[in-house]
Design a protein around this motif. Structure first.
Motif, PDB file in Angstrom:
ATOM      1  N   SER A 362       0.841  -1.100   0.129  1.00 51.33           N
ATOM      2  CA  SER A 362       0.022   0.038  -0.043  1.00 51.33           C
ATOM      3  C   SER A 362       0.739   1.239  -0.080  1.00 51.33           C
ATOM      4  O   SER A 362       0.469   2.409  -0.267  1.00 51.33           O
ATOM      5  CB  SER A 362      -0.775   0.155   1.127  1.00 51.33           C
ATOM      6  OG  SER A 362      -0.200  -0.004   2.272  1.00 51.33           O
ATOM      7  N   GLU A 363       2.280   1.085  -0.056  1.00 54.95           N
ATOM      8  CA  GLU A 363       3.162   2.175   0.257  1.00 54.95           C
ATOM      9  C   GLU A 363       4.068   1.924  -1.094  1.00 54.95           C
ATOM     10  O   GLU A 363       5.148   1.529  -1.174  1.00 54.95           O
ATOM     11  CB  GLU A 363       4.046   2.188   1.243  1.00 54.95           C
ATOM     12  CG  GLU A 363       2.983   2.461   2.747  1.00 54.95           C
ATOM     13  CD  GLU A 363       4.103   2.389   3.913  1.00 54.95           C
ATOM     14  OE1 GLU A 363       5.140   2.807   3.761  1.00 54.95           O
ATOM     15  OE2 GLU A 363       3.491   2.007   5.023  1.00 54.95           O
ATOM     16  N   PRO A 364       3.406   2.756  -2.312  1.00 54.90           N
ATOM     17  CA  PRO A 364       4.329   2.465  -3.484  1.00 54.90           C
ATOM     18  C   PRO A 364       5.667   2.696  -3.663  1.00 54.90           C
ATOM     19  O   PRO A 364       6.578   1.626  -4.125  1.00 54.90           O
ATOM     20  CB  PRO A 364       3.533   3.229  -4.586  1.00 54.90           C
ATOM     21  CG  PRO A 364       2.180   3.533  -3.854  1.00 54.90           C
ATOM     22  CD  PRO A 364       2.435   3.442  -2.190  1.00 54.90           C
ATOM     23  N   GLU A 365       6.152   3.745  -2.995  1.00 54.30           N
ATOM     24  CA  GLU A 365       7.473   4.077  -3.055  1.00 54.30           C
ATOM     25  C   GLU A 365       8.296   3.063  -2.174  1.00 54.30           C
ATOM     26  O   GLU A 365       9.622   2.447  -2.683  1.00 54.30           O
ATOM     27  CB  GLU A 365       7.833   5.608  -2.420  1.00 54.30           C
ATOM     28  CG  GLU A 365       7.289   6.754  -3.228  1.00 54.30           C
ATOM     29  CD  GLU A 365       7.606   7.916  -2.593  1.00 54.30           C
ATOM     30  OE1 GLU A 365       8.406   8.153  -1.650  1.00 54.30           O
ATOM     31  OE2 GLU A 365       6.992   9.086  -3.191  1.00 54.30           O
ATOM     32  N   GLN A 366       8.069   2.633  -0.960  1.00 57.27           N
ATOM     33  CA  GLN A 366       8.749   1.809  -0.488  1.00 57.27           C
ATOM     34  C   GLN A 366       8.847   0.330  -0.759  1.00 57.27           C
ATOM     35  O   GLN A 366       9.807  -0.193  -0.946  1.00 57.27           O
ATOM     36  CB  GLN A 366       8.251   1.752   1.069  1.00 57.27           C
ATOM     37  CG  GLN A 366       9.078   0.646   2.057  1.00 57.27           C
ATOM     38  CD  GLN A 366       8.439   1.022   3.448  1.00 57.27           C
ATOM     39  OE1 GLN A 366       7.685   1.562   3.993  1.00 57.27           O
ATOM     40  NE2 GLN A 366       8.995   0.045   4.220  1.00 57.27           N
ATOM     41  N   SER A 367       7.712  -0.022  -1.380  1.00 61.05           N
ATOM     42  CA  SER A 367       7.680  -1.417  -1.981  1.00 61.05           C
ATOM     43  C   SER A 367       8.344  -1.569  -3.294  1.00 61.05           C
ATOM     44  O   SER A 367       9.126  -2.387  -3.570  1.00 61.05           O
ATOM     45  CB  SER A 367       6.112  -1.779  -2.393  1.00 61.05           C
ATOM     46  OG  SER A 367       5.546  -0.715  -3.358  1.00 61.05           O
ATOM     47  N   GLN A 368       8.663  -0.212  -4.154  1.00 61.35           N
ATOM     48  CA  GLN A 368       9.083  -0.277  -5.362  1.00 61.35           C
ATOM     49  C   GLN A 368      10.855  -0.475  -5.036  1.00 61.35           C
ATOM     50  O   GLN A 368      11.483  -0.952  -5.575  1.00 61.35           O
ATOM     51  CB  GLN A 368       9.033   1.053  -5.983  1.00 61.35           C
ATOM     52  CG  GLN A 368       9.775   0.934  -7.442  1.00 61.35           C
ATOM     53  CD  GLN A 368       9.432  -0.138  -8.409  1.00 61.35           C
ATOM     54  OE1 GLN A 368       8.173  -0.257  -8.299  1.00 61.35           O
ATOM     55  NE2 GLN A 368      10.198  -0.698  -8.951  1.00 61.35           N
ATOM     56  N   LYS A 369      11.280   0.148  -4.078  1.00 59.16           N
ATOM     57  CA  LYS A 369      12.703   0.011  -3.538  1.00 59.16           C
ATOM     58  C   LYS A 369      12.814  -1.348  -3.180  1.00 59.16           C
ATOM     59  O   LYS A 369      13.883  -1.946  -3.521  1.00 59.16           O
ATOM     60  CB  LYS A 369      12.726   0.944  -2.428  1.00 59.16           C
ATOM     61  CG  LYS A 369      12.974   2.465  -2.857  1.00 59.16           C
ATOM     62  CD  LYS A 369      13.113   3.375  -1.437  1.00 59.16           C
ATOM     63  CE  LYS A 369      13.235   4.737  -1.819  1.00 59.16           C
ATOM     64  NZ  LYS A 369      13.455   5.565  -0.642  1.00 59.16           N
ATOM     65  N   LEU A 370      11.920  -2.054  -2.240  1.00 58.58           N
ATOM     66  CA  LEU A 370      12.236  -3.479  -2.120  1.00 58.58           C
ATOM     67  C   LEU A 370      12.369  -4.463  -3.207  1.00 58.58           C
ATOM     68  O   LEU A 370      13.272  -5.156  -3.241  1.00 58.58           O
ATOM     69  CB  LEU A 370      10.830  -3.681  -1.016  1.00 58.58           C
ATOM     70  CG  LEU A 370      11.013  -3.300   0.355  1.00 58.58           C
ATOM     71  CD1 LEU A 370       9.767  -3.594   1.037  1.00 58.58           C
ATOM     72  CD2 LEU A 370      12.156  -3.962   1.228  1.00 58.58           C
ATOM     73  N   VAL A 371      11.532  -4.288  -4.204  1.00 59.83           N
ATOM     74  CA  VAL A 371      11.480  -5.000  -5.557  1.00 59.83           C
ATOM     75  C   VAL A 371      12.764  -4.829  -6.231  1.00 59.83           C
ATOM     76  O   VAL A 371      13.405  -5.664  -6.534  1.00 59.83           O
ATOM     77  CB  VAL A 371      10.365  -4.504  -6.434  1.00 59.83           C
ATOM     78  CG1 VAL A 371      10.507  -5.066  -7.630  1.00 59.83           C
ATOM     79  CG2 VAL A 371       9.125  -5.090  -5.687  1.00 59.83           C
ATOM     80  N   GLN A 372      13.227  -3.452  -6.251  1.00 60.81           N
ATOM     81  CA  GLN A 372      14.183  -3.177  -7.094  1.00 60.81           C
ATOM     82  C   GLN A 372      15.728  -3.837  -6.237  1.00 60.81           C
ATOM     83  O   GLN A 372      16.511  -4.420  -6.997  1.00 60.81           O
ATOM     84  CB  GLN A 372      14.592  -1.590  -7.189  1.00 60.81           C
ATOM     85  CG  GLN A 372      15.602  -1.271  -8.298  1.00 60.81           C
ATOM     86  CD  GLN A 372      15.233  -1.787  -9.860  1.00 60.81           C
ATOM     87  OE1 GLN A 372      14.337  -1.981  -9.890  1.00 60.81           O
ATOM     88  NE2 GLN A 372      16.349  -2.263 -10.212  1.00 60.81           N
ATOM     89  N   ASN A 373      15.468  -3.812  -5.111  1.00 56.71           N
ATOM     90  CA  ASN A 373      16.524  -4.282  -4.313  1.00 56.71           C
ATOM     91  C   ASN A 373      16.779  -5.828  -4.278  1.00 56.71           C
ATOM     92  O   ASN A 373      17.819  -6.324  -4.471  1.00 56.71           O
ATOM     93  CB  ASN A 373      16.417  -4.068  -2.689  1.00 56.71           C
ATOM     94  CG  ASN A 373      17.711  -4.504  -2.097  1.00 56.71           C
ATOM     95  OD1 ASN A 373      17.431  -5.569  -1.384  1.00 56.71           O
ATOM     96  ND2 ASN A 373      18.579  -3.567  -1.773  1.00 56.71           N
ATOM     97  N   LEU A 374      15.604  -6.762  -4.343  1.00 52.69           N
ATOM     98  CA  LEU A 374      15.685  -7.817  -4.390  1.00 52.69           C
ATOM     99  C   LEU A 374      15.922  -8.547  -5.932  1.00 52.69           C
ATOM    100  O   LEU A 374      16.784  -9.266  -5.880  1.00 52.69           O
ATOM    101  CB  LEU A 374      14.186  -8.518  -4.248  1.00 52.69           C
ATOM    102  CG  LEU A 374      14.032  -9.999  -4.191  1.00 52.69           C
ATOM    103  CD1 LEU A 374      14.987 -10.661  -3.075  1.00 52.69           C
ATOM    104  CD2 LEU A 374      12.727 -10.268  -3.990  1.00 52.69           C
ATOM    105  N   LEU A 375      15.634  -7.819  -7.076  1.00 52.09           N
ATOM    106  CA  LEU A 375      15.783  -8.233  -8.021  1.00 52.09           C
ATOM    107  C   LEU A 375      17.449  -7.907  -8.550  1.00 52.09           C
ATOM    108  O   LEU A 375      17.956  -8.580  -9.190  1.00 52.09           O
ATOM    109  CB  LEU A 375      14.889  -7.242  -9.273  1.00 52.09           C
ATOM    110  CG  LEU A 375      13.563  -7.558  -9.387  1.00 52.09           C
ATOM    111  CD1 LEU A 375      12.865  -6.902 -10.151  1.00 52.09           C
ATOM    112  CD2 LEU A 375      13.311  -9.256  -9.362  1.00 52.09           C
ATOM    113  N   GLU A 376      17.991  -6.823  -7.907  1.00 57.86           N
ATOM    114  CA  GLU A 376      19.179  -6.715  -8.056  1.00 57.86           C
ATOM    115  C   GLU A 376      20.184  -7.746  -7.571  1.00 57.86           C
ATOM    116  O   GLU A 376      21.072  -8.023  -8.084  1.00 57.86           O
ATOM    117  CB  GLU A 376      19.884  -5.062  -7.671  1.00 57.86           C
ATOM    118  CG  GLU A 376      19.168  -4.147  -8.754  1.00 57.86           C
ATOM    119  CD  GLU A 376      19.555  -2.613  -7.997  1.00 57.86           C
ATOM    120  OE1 GLU A 376      20.186  -2.510  -6.807  1.00 57.86           O
ATOM    121  OE2 GLU A 376      19.137  -1.716  -8.611  1.00 57.86           O
TER     122      GLU A 376
END
Length: 440
Positions: A362-376
């Protein structure tokens, strides 16, 4: 004698034209009805539950019964000229009378009325505003409620068998295990009303309910308590809380049934044993949740000791030694390795990031960072470089966590499709859709 005769004539005049319901005649109307019921058929203080009055002539009867639970008044005549009260249902309200008699009403405004136990089989109630209305125990079998507003409505014990509920708004409605949704027809519902009174947040998103899906989602099988969290939820603490209740049943019989987001609030649904008070459930869950949340903040090993699960986890990891993990990966101990053997990642670390992403969706900015970090991390550690491999690994992580944690599984089932639809198309969006389709 002259006075009595005059009063009798006045009674007849007022009751004859009572369908006009002029406020100027209300006093005279009440006295005329009272006079007209002297010596006539009286149902005063009787229990008229489940009585069928279809087509009856009720004019000048004393109809002040103590109970009208599912009393059928279809096609009756003279109800507006009977002596009525509102002790059980709002029977003195003219539009309520019309709805009970005709099974339909041109006036759609029925908010905050008392219709408990109303017999409304096959009623046409499309686009009705039933906001805050008491419908407890009502018989709405085969009723047409398409696009009606049921915000805050009391529908505990209602029989919706074969009713059409497509497009209703269910924000904050109250159901229980006695609410029957057998064979309801429903393509979709709305979760909220906006400030203009328009329905928003259609569910499910991008599709219709499958046959029987609505019933499976909303039919409660036990007494349910809704626990509201106003300042977010510590998902790990909540998961451990209900694990503790599973291991140490303290007589409440608590079981987690689901979670739902309503605006900024998170609502956790919990079932309990019959006879347990809501206050007991709220107090006990709150105590354990706060205690475990505090322990998490101090030191995680204390939680494992409290729940006695450290040994179970170690044994499970040992048994899972070198087992396959999807088509492209395997696990050795707690390490995920690709079949090519060129990269690996710790299972707990990857699973924790997936759960953190889901919890913060429900928090787009925080969730997007988590996704990017995991994929990297997948790419840097060479465990999953291509988008297809990343999607497969994330899907397996979600399915494995869902198998271990019923709470997480329920959350993915209810929110997974909505989370994926709200994301930019990516490996994790594809993984969530794939996992959701396997879990439902």
């Amino acid at each position: 004698m002259i006075s009595g005769f005059g009063f009798g004539i006045l009674s007849l005049i007022v009751t004859k034209f009572s369908h006009k319901h002029s406020s100027h005649f209300y006093f005279l109307h009440s006295w005329a009805i009272a006079a007209g019921t002297w010596g006539s058929t009286s149902f005063y203080n009787l229990d008229l539950s489940n009585i069928d009055f279809t087509g009856s002539l009720l004019a000048n009867s004393d109809f002040r019964a103590s109970n009208f639970y599912r009393t059928c008044l279809k096609g009756v005549k003279g109800l507006d000229r009977a002596r009525l009260d509102d002790r059980y249902i709002d029977l003195t309200n003219y539009k309520v009378q019309k709805l009970l008699i005709d099974g339909k009403s041109k006036d759609k405004e029925f908010s905050n009325l008392n219709l408990q136990g109303a017999y409304l089989r096959s009623a046409d109630m499309r686009y009705f505003n039933l906001r805050g209305t008491n419908l407890k125990g009502a018989d709405l079998q085969d009723a047409d409620l398409r696009h009606s507003i049921l915000v805050g409505a009391q529908v505990t014990g209602v029989n919706f068998t074969d009713a059409d509920l497509t497009g209703i708004c269910i924000e904050d409605w109250h159901v229980n295990s006695k609410t029957c949704f057998a064979r309801v027809k429903c393509d979709y519902v709305f979760r909220k009303l906006d400030k203009k009174g328009e329905t928003i947040e259609q569910y499910p998103v991008g599709r219709y309910f499958e046959k029987g899906e609505f019933e499976a989602l909303f039919q409660e099988v036990e007494e349910v308590v809704e626990l509201v969290f106003k300042e977010g939820v510590n998902w790990r603490a909540l998961s451990f809380t209900f694990r503790k209740f599973q291991l140490e049943d303290d007589g409440l019989g608590l079981e987690l049934k689901g979670v739902e987001q309503r605006g900024d609030l998170w609502v956790v649904k919990v079932t309990h044993k019959e006879g347990v008070l809501r206050q007991q459930v709220e107090q006990r869950v709150g105590e354990i949740y706060d205690m475990i949340k505090g322990l998490i903040a101090v030191k995680e090993p204390q939680i494992n000791k409290l729940l006695d699960i450290a040994a179970d986890q170690a044994g499970a990891l040992k048994e899972a030694n070198k087992r396959s993990f999807g088509n492209s990966f395997y696990i050795t101990g707690s390490t995920i390795t690709n079949l090519a053997g060129s990269g690996e990642i710790n299972y707990d670390e990857a699973a924790s990031k997936i759960r953190s992403f889901v919890a913060n969706c429900s928090e787009p900015e925080q969730s997007q960072k988590l996704v990017q970090n995991l994929l990297e991390q997948f790419q840097n550690q060479s465990v999953a470089i291509s988008v297809d491999k990343q999607a497969e690994l994330i899907e397996q992580l979600i399915l494995t966590e869902a198998k271990k944690d019923p709470f997480f599984k329920q959350f993915v089932v209810q929110q997974g499709q909505q989370i994926a639809d709200g994301m930019v198309e990516s490996a994790i969006a594809s993984a969530i859709r794939a996992a959701h389709s396997q879990l439902i």
